[in-house]
Structure formats: structure tokens, C-alpha cells
Design an enzyme around this catalytic site. Structure first.
Site, PDB file in Angstrom:
ATOM      1  N   ASP A  47       0.838  -1.194   0.000  1.00  0.00           N
ATOM      2  CA  ASP A  47       0.000   0.000   0.000  1.00  0.00           C
ATOM      3  C   ASP A  47       0.880   1.253   0.000  1.00  0.00           C
ATOM      4  OD1 ASP A  47      -2.644   1.365   0.514  1.00  0.00           O
ATOM      5  OD2 ASP A  47      -1.566   1.974   2.318  1.00  0.00           O
TER       6      ASP A  47
ATOM      7  N   GLU B  59       1.623  -0.432  -5.016  1.00  0.00           N
ATOM      8  CA  GLU B  59       0.683   0.629  -5.340  1.00  0.00           C
ATOM      9  C   GLU B  59       1.570   1.857  -5.548  1.00  0.00           C
ATOM     10  OE1 GLU B  59      -3.417   2.637  -3.650  1.00  0.00           O
ATOM     11  OE2 GLU B  59      -1.815   2.228  -2.218  1.00  0.00           O
TER      12      GLU B  59
END
Length: 705
Positions: free
Chosen positions: A343, A379
């Protein structure tokens, strides 16, 4: 109680069958107390007197799995200089393998008074915080082996442990919303039937249910608020939180592996749940704040935040890097997971202030013999300056291709000047990845994910509808590149209903025939809706969960998704290892004839046609003999030939099939406007491709040809 010196490594609580070794790092502590707690939270404090290289440690014979514990750290409370030690707060072990309980909304978690932030709050937090648990590390893995699917053969299914299983009628009620429910045979059967090779689980590291959400009657559903990088989240266990969640998680992984499905974890190493300078003191903040968090250079009371959550971990600190690498290795070696999706990965690359693809974090990943061998997905953005890094990560890494998402959405809603970019995304995004030596599998292709509209909502709503989140619809992304096709929200208009279903089939088909790694968001194959909510981070309820009570349209959509992914599985022309040899910006057309791009008249696309603003259609020829790659055994790969016609315009278009040199006989295998179409055509025939639809034809190449 006997107290032995113990060892400074490994960090955390390590049970060896006779007792438990405790070790915790702090470079700033004056003293540390290990606190053993019973079920009623009665506390026995043991001062750690052994210190090696800032690691405080002891071995306690007879301490068994299930023992609850925490730490109290005595040291400077000097926020102006970055120190926030507070022995009135019972702290989680950063290396805890299991965590019991959840935080409350109590002021006791904070080192200041709510009504006067300048005044110290010395209320004990043990009744309102989470508690570390000693685990039993032993588990019978039997013959468990990682599936090790090659990347180009991978199909990822992003899913949520609770959202996937909470409403499934065939899962026993006790198991709904749990790891045990996730590994139930009906879930695995669904994934196998769909053609999934890897599940990507939204955060399962222990996370905090934000007090401000609790006060509004909501909760942290997504889980991007980690507090324990080694502990499976206790809210997803069917059999209690006293360490049993570790065994249950391992059993889930074992079941997926037995079904030849990999397990990828969505991990949040960029920040923790302790938030900004007004956040609670739960773990790292009270242990060694300045060693773990990036602080503002000229005001160490505040945190340098590139995540939008209040803090960022200090990626130049060797102790932070050790924490992350130890965690990654633990999940691979002890929990048997097969990869990670990072993330806000740009934050991990900020060794100093800028994003640096040569940062220490990437160096450590590259040289690690364990972590470097699993699937690594970034990401590739954060909210800091220069944070958007699609195409900027080093070899070994794949990325969520945000440009793929945006371009494919634009193309199918009829945006002008989107055809050339669509061709690049469809052919693997060589323009983004090839220059750094990466391959098509660097691109994880997706149209939807947990953050944003579902696939059904993407074609049903122009605007977000996040009223249930309690922020007056101000939260969530406003630029969704969505299209409601004439009516906002549900409608009984049969033409709009059919067009929306066709568009969902278009998106699924585009994913299936694109080079790279396709990722499907859970429930999209079933027409799942969130009622237009594009930011369901706080909706742990039917808004976010999959509704398994399927109507006819939803069952037919699933059958179509299964069929189009089977086409990808069966034909290597759709999942190449290497990029096409031609120009990246034009979809890779070259003299090798691996892929050729035609206009509707069956003629090669010209430069002028590529640049036409209103161009919304094209025809691709995929040469089954020109894959030019060996298979796993070194044999040359051959396949059938395919023609793929894309028509994103509002009008039906007649396409002329190329001449006999490309194939004499063609059969329809996919028609998103008519799922039963199996029409046969001859070379140079004219076919009508309905508005906003895809047709795929195949020509079986006889061996003598």
C-alpha cells in the site's frame, strides 16, 4: 518466577516448547517493564535488565502460548525533541505474533488531556488498549507447497476476508467473515470455477478500529490502519483471539495451496495506526518515537506525513527496515504466503524526502533470498510531492497500473483521443515498463479495486453517493471516469439495463485479452453494487459485503466472466512473457507480425487514424505462430490466430476481415453484445460489431499450414 537473561534475537516473544524469550528494541528507554497479564488483566511486572545494542530481553521458563503481555517503557517524554515515552500506557510488542482485543474511545490511550492538550494524561491504558499474546509457532503443514504460478499465467482476485464470506448462505454462520470461512470449499470452488490463480487479501495484519469511526457508529472495514506487522487480525477468527487466529490463518493458506491458489497479502508498511501528534500511544510511539517515525525536521512534535494518515515510518532507520524485512520474511517462511501488494509504496521509497528507486528498502528486497522470490506488487503512489510513480519501480516489482484503469475507463465511456493510449495499455504498457528492463507482468491491469466504484456501479453512476459515511459526501474521489448511461442509479429501462451489462462484459473481456496480469475486484464477476458509494472504508455491512443471492443477470455475468477467463487461460497469445517487438506507443506492431492493427476496412491503421480524436474502434490480428517465446520446457509456443474487434462508438460498425493470408475460416468465440454468438465467417467477410461491444474470432491453424 525464574527470570533468565535470554537472547536479544529474535525480537518479539518466542516460545521454544519450555518457555518464552522476550526481546524489544528501544534506543531511548531508561528502563522497560515486561507486563504479564491474566484474563482479568491483573498485571505482573518484570523489569528487563539485560540490554544488548538497545535490545532489552529476558527468558521466562514456563511461559506458555496464550500468555498475554505488554511493555511499559520509562524514558523521556519530550515531544519537542521527538520523544514520547509514557509508562502509564501499556504498549504492544511491535513483533507480537498475535494480538487480543481492540482499542476503545477512552482518553486513557492518549498522553494528553482532551480538554487541555498541553496537560499530561497519566491514566493507565491497559483496560482500553490491545494486548500482545504469546503464540504456539508449531503447525502441521503436511505436504504444503506454494503453487508458484508464473506471473504471465496469473489471474489475481482482490478480496476481503469478511466481505467475501459474511453473507454466503452455504458457509456456517460461525465461520462467516473469518479465515475459516474464506477457506470453505464453496469459496474455493467459486474461485477455481472463475479461473483465479491468486487471492489478494485486503489487510489482514492486525489493525485498529479508529476511535473516531466508533463514535459515529462506523468501523474500519478496509483495515489500512495497521498496528501489528506480524499478527493476523483477530477480528477475522472464528475460534477466539487468544492466539488461535494464527493457526486458523495457516489452515486457510494450506487450503488455498491445496487448491493451487496463491495467497497475496495487501500490506501497509508506510504508516501505523498511531496517527499524528494527537494520536494514541499504542506501541512504537511510546517505545522509541524518533527511531520509528519520520518527524518534521524543524519541529519534532509533528510527523512528516506522505500517507494522509498522520504519520510515515522512517525508511532511513535501520530498525524500521529490520522491522519490515523481518515481517515480510515471517509471512513467507512461517505463514507460507506467496506475495505482497504494498500500500502507498512510494512512501517506502522515500529514504529521505524524495521517492528514490535506489533507496535502501529496494536494496534490501533485491538481495533478500526469501522476499525477492515472491510476488511483489506496488501501489505506485502516495500523497506526497512526486508520489505518483507508475512505471517508476525497479525490476522484480509489478505495479498496479493506474494508467490502465484510467485509459480503459475512458475508452469504454467514449472519450475522444483515447484509442492510441488504449492500444498501449492493451499490449502490456511497454511505454511504461520496457525501458527499465521489465516485462508485461510488471503491469497489474485493473479496472476497479476496493477503492472506488465496483464494476456495476462504474456503469450505473456518474457521481459518488457516500452519504452513509457521515461526511456529507465530501470523501472519496470525484473524478471516477464513470458513466451512468442515461439514468443515475438503478433503472427498469431495458435498453439501459442491457447496455450496462454489455459494458461490464466489455471491461471483463478487455482485462482478459490484455497483456500483463489481470486483477478482478471481488464481486465484480457477480455484478456487485455498493449503491454508488466509492469509499466504503468504514462500511462493515451489507453495503460492502458480497450479496450471494444472485439474480438471472448476475448468474449470466458470472458465466461470461468464467468463459472469457477460460479463453485467456487456454490461449497463450493473450498472456505473453515478452513485449511485442514494435513501437510501444502503437501497441507493438512490427515486421514480425506478432500483432497487427487494422481499421474497420481491414487496412492497417495509419498515423492519421491513430491520432483522430473521434477514433473509437480498431481491429487486432494476433498471430498464433509468432509468439516467439519458449514454454516452461523450452518448446516453441504456438497457438490459434485471433481477431479482436473493439467498438466503443455509439454506432454499429461493419468490419472487414483481412484476406486469406491471415486465415481462411473464422469462428466467433466472444461477442459481448450476443453471448450465444458462434457464427462462422470466411476470409474478407464483413461482420457487424454492435455499438459499444467486442467481438473475438478465432481461426484454427491446421498443422500443414
Amino acid at each position: 518466577m525464574q527470570i533468565w537473561p535470554g537472547e536479544p534475537y529474535p525480537l518479539g516473544a518466542t516460545y521454544d516448547g519450555a518457555g518464552t524469550n522476550f526481546a524489544v528494541f528501544s534506543s531511548v528507554a531508561d528502563s522497560i517493564e515486561l507486563c504479564l497479564l491474566d484474563e482479568d488483566l491483573n498485571e505482573k511486572r518484570i523489569e528487563l535488565t539485560e540490554v544488548d545494542a538497545h535490545v532489552w530481553h529476558a527468558y521466562l521458563p514456563g511461559i506458555q502460548p496464550g500468555q498475554r503481555y505488554g511493555y511499559r517503557v520509562h524514558g523521556p517524554y519530550d515531544p519537542a525533541n521527538g520523544h514520547r515515552c509514557d509508562p502509564t500506557k501499556l504498549l504492544l510488542d511491535p513483533y507480537a505474533k498475535a494480538i487480543d482485543g481492540q482499542v476503545t474511545t477512552s482518553e486513557s490511550l492518549y498522553s494528553y488531556k482532551f480538554d487541555n492538550p498541553e496537560e499530561r494524561n497519566e491514566t493507565d491504558s491497559k483496560h482500553d488498549t490491545m494486548i500482545s499474546v504469546v503464540i504456539n509457532p508449531y503447525f502441521d503443514w503436511g505436504h504444503d507447497r506454494p503453487p508458484n504460478h508464473e506471473y504471465h499465467n496469473t489471474v489475481i482476485y482482490e478480496t476481503h476476508v469478511k466481505g467475501m464470506t459474511a453473507l454466503h448462505p452455504e458457509i456456517p454462520e460461525q465461520l462467516q467473515g473469518t479465515y475459516a470461512g474464506m477457506s470453505h470449499p464453496v469459496v474455493i470452488e467459486h474461485l477455481k470455477k472463475l479461473g483465479i490463480t491468486a487471492v489478494e487479501l485486503m489487510p489482514v495484519h492486525q489493525f485498529v478500529n479508529d476511535p473516531h469511526l466508533q463514535e459515529k457508529g462506523l468501523s474500519n472495514y478496509w483495515g489500512y490502519n495497521t498496528i501489528g506487522f506480524f499478527a493476523p487480525h483477530n477480528g477475522y477468527t472464528a475460534f477466539g483471539g487468544g492466539g488461535q487466529q494464527v493457526q486458523e490463518f495457516k489452515q486457510m493458506v494450506k487450503a488455498f495451496h491445496a487448491a493451487d491458489i496463491e495467497v497475496i497479502l495487501d500490506v501497509v508498511y508506510n504508516h501505523t495506526a498511531e496517527g499524528n501528534h494527537m494520536g494514541p500511544t499504542l506501541s512504537l510511539r511510546g517505545i522509541d518515537n524518533a527511531a520509528y517515525y519520520r518527524l518534521v525536521d524543524d519541529d519534532k512534535r509533528h510527523y512528516f506525513d506522505t500517507t494522509g494518515t498522520g504519520n510515515s515510518l522512517l525508511m532511513s532507520s535501520p530498525h524500521v527496515l529490520q522491522l519490515i524485512m523481518d515481517s515480510l520474511r515471517y509471512w513467507v517462511t512461517e505463514m507460507h504466503v506467496d506475495g505482497f501488494r504494498f500500500d502507498l509504496a512510494s512512501t517506502l521509497a522515500r529514504q529521505f524526502h524524495e521517492v528514490d528507486r535506489l533507496s535502501a528498502f529496494f536494496d534490501l528486497i533485491q538481495q533478500d533470498p526469501i522476499v525477492s522470490q515472491v510476488k511483489l506488487i506496488a501501489e505506485p503512489w502516495d500523497v506526497g510531492v512526486g508520489g505518483y510513480q507508475v512505471g517508476g519501480f525497479p525490476p522484480l516489482w509489478s505495479e498496479w497500473n493506474g494508467q490502465y484503469r484510467d485509459t480503459v475507463r475512458d475508452f469504454w465511456r467514449g472519450e475522444f483521443s483515447s484509442l492510441a493510449a488504449f492500444a498501449s495499455r492493451l499490449s502490456g504498457s511497454a511505454d511504461l515498463y520496457e525501458h527499465t528492463g521489465r516485462l508485461p507482468m510488471a503491469s497489474v491491469n485493473f479496472v476497479t479495486a476496493h477503492d472506488g466504484f465496483t464494476l456495476r456501479d462504474l456503469v450505473t453512476y456518474n457521481e459518488k453517493h457516500n452519504e452513509a459515511n457521515g461526511e456529507d459526501n465530501r470523501d472519496g474521489e470525484s473524478n471516477n471516469r464513470s458513466w451512468n448511461h442515461g439514468v443515475e442509479g438503478p433503472t427498469d429501462d431495458p435498453e439501459i439495463v442491457e447496455l450496462r451489462l454489455r459494458q461490464q462484459r466489455n471491461f471483463l473481456t478487455t482485462l482478459a485479452v490484455s497483456q500483463g496480469v489481470p486483477m478482478i475486484s471481488h464481486g465484480d464477476e457477480l455484478g456487485r453494487t455498493q449503491g454508488g458509494n466509492n469509499n466504503t472504508y468504514c462500511q462493515d455491512n451489507e453495503i460492502s459485503w458480497i450479496d450471494w443471492d444472485l439474480g438471472t443477470d448476475q448468474k449470466e455475468l458470472f458465466a461470461f466472466a468464467e468463459r472469457v477467463l477460460r479463453l485467456r487461460h487456454d490461449h497463450p497469445v493473450f498472456r505473453r512473457r515478452r513485449f511485442y517487438k514494435g513501437l510501444a506507443k502503437r501497441g507493438g506492431e512490427s515486421d514480425l507480425g506478432e500483432i497487427e492493427w487494422f481499421n474497420s476496412a481491414g487496412e492497417h491503421m495509419t498515423e492519421e487514424e491513430w491520432e483522430q480524436a473521434w477514433a473509437r474502434s480498431t481491429m487486432i490480428f494476433l498471430n498464433g505462430l509468432a509468439i516467439n517465446e519458449p514454454d516452461e520446457r523450452g518448446q516453441r509456443i504456438e497457438d490459434d490466430d485471433f481477431i479482436v474487434c473493439f467498438n466503443a462508438s455509439p454506432d454499429d460498425i461493419d468490419f472487414e476481415i483481412p484476406g486469406e493470408t491471415y486465415g481462411k475460416h473464422w469462428t466467433t468465440v466472444i461477442n459481448t453484445a450476443d453471448v450465444d454468438d458462434e457464427t462462422e465467417y470466411e476470409a474478407a467477410a464483413t461482420i457487424t460489431v454492435k455499438s459499444r461491444s467486442i467481438m473475438i474470432l478465432t481461426s484454427h491453424r491446421e498443422s500443414e499450414e
